[in-house]
Design a protein around this motif. Sequence first.
Motif, mmCIF file in Angstrom:
data_model
loop_
_atom_site.group_PDB
_atom_site.id
_atom_site.type_symbol
_atom_site.label_atom_id
_atom_site.label_comp_id
_atom_site.label_asym_id
_atom_site.label_seq_id
_atom_site.Cartn_x
_atom_site.Cartn_y
_atom_site.Cartn_z
ATOM 1 N N UNK A 247 0.792 -1.216 0.000
ATOM 2 C CA UNK A 247 0.000 0.000 0.000
ATOM 3 C C UNK A 247 0.820 1.260 0.000
ATOM 4 N N UNK A 248 0.111 2.366 -0.093
ATOM 5 C CA UNK A 248 0.704 3.698 -0.042
ATOM 6 C C UNK A 248 0.110 4.479 1.124
ATOM 7 N N UNK A 249 0.992 5.149 1.848
ATOM 8 C CA UNK A 249 0.629 6.035 2.932
ATOM 9 C C UNK A 249 1.268 7.393 2.651
ATOM 10 N N UNK A 250 0.789 8.402 3.365
ATOM 11 C CA UNK A 250 1.449 9.705 3.288
ATOM 12 C C UNK A 250 1.416 10.374 4.647
ATOM 13 N N UNK A 251 2.385 11.271 4.834
ATOM 14 C CA UNK A 251 2.450 12.031 6.073
ATOM 15 C C UNK A 251 2.802 13.466 5.758
ATOM 16 N N UNK A 252 1.867 14.354 6.057
ATOM 17 C CA UNK A 252 2.082 15.781 5.878
ATOM 18 C C UNK A 252 2.701 16.358 7.141
ATOM 19 N N UNK A 253 3.385 17.484 7.044
ATOM 20 C CA UNK A 253 4.005 18.087 8.226
ATOM 21 C C UNK A 253 2.984 18.320 9.338
ATOM 22 N N UNK A 254 3.328 17.868 10.528
ATOM 23 C CA UNK A 254 2.469 18.075 11.683
ATOM 24 C C UNK A 254 1.254 17.178 11.741
#
Length: 119
Positions: A35-42
Motif C-alpha cells: 500500500x501507499x501512505x502519506x504524512x504531511x508536516x504536523x
Amino acid sequence: QVQLVESGGGLVQAGGSLRLSCVGSRSIHNVNVMGWYRQAPGKQRELIADATTAGRVYYAPSMKDRFTISRDNAENTIYLQMNDLKPEDTAVYYCNGGFGDNGQAGPMWGQGTQVTVSS
C-alpha cells in the motif's frame, strides 16, 4: 524482509499529475498487502490505498477519486497514480508491505518520497 524503494516524487503545480513507484528488493508476490501512505508536516501518517495479491483494492474515502493504486508482481513494483493534485496533497509518500489483511500497516516501509504541490 523485502526492502522497498520509492521514486517519482517531486514538485508539481496544482492540477498536475505524478506517478509514484515502489520497487521491492526481491519478489513481492508473497507480500499479501502492499500500500501507499502519506504524512504531511504536523499530521499523522494516513493510508491512501492498498492492494492484495488476490486483487482486493481499498482506497481511503477521500482518496479514491484522484488516486489509483496498481500492482505488478512480475516487476516487484507497485504504483500510485495521482491526478488533479492539490496543495494539501503535499506530504512524504511511503510504500508499505505486510502479510496480514487486517487494515493495519505492515512491517515493511520504504524511505519515502517527497511530493510538493504548489498553488
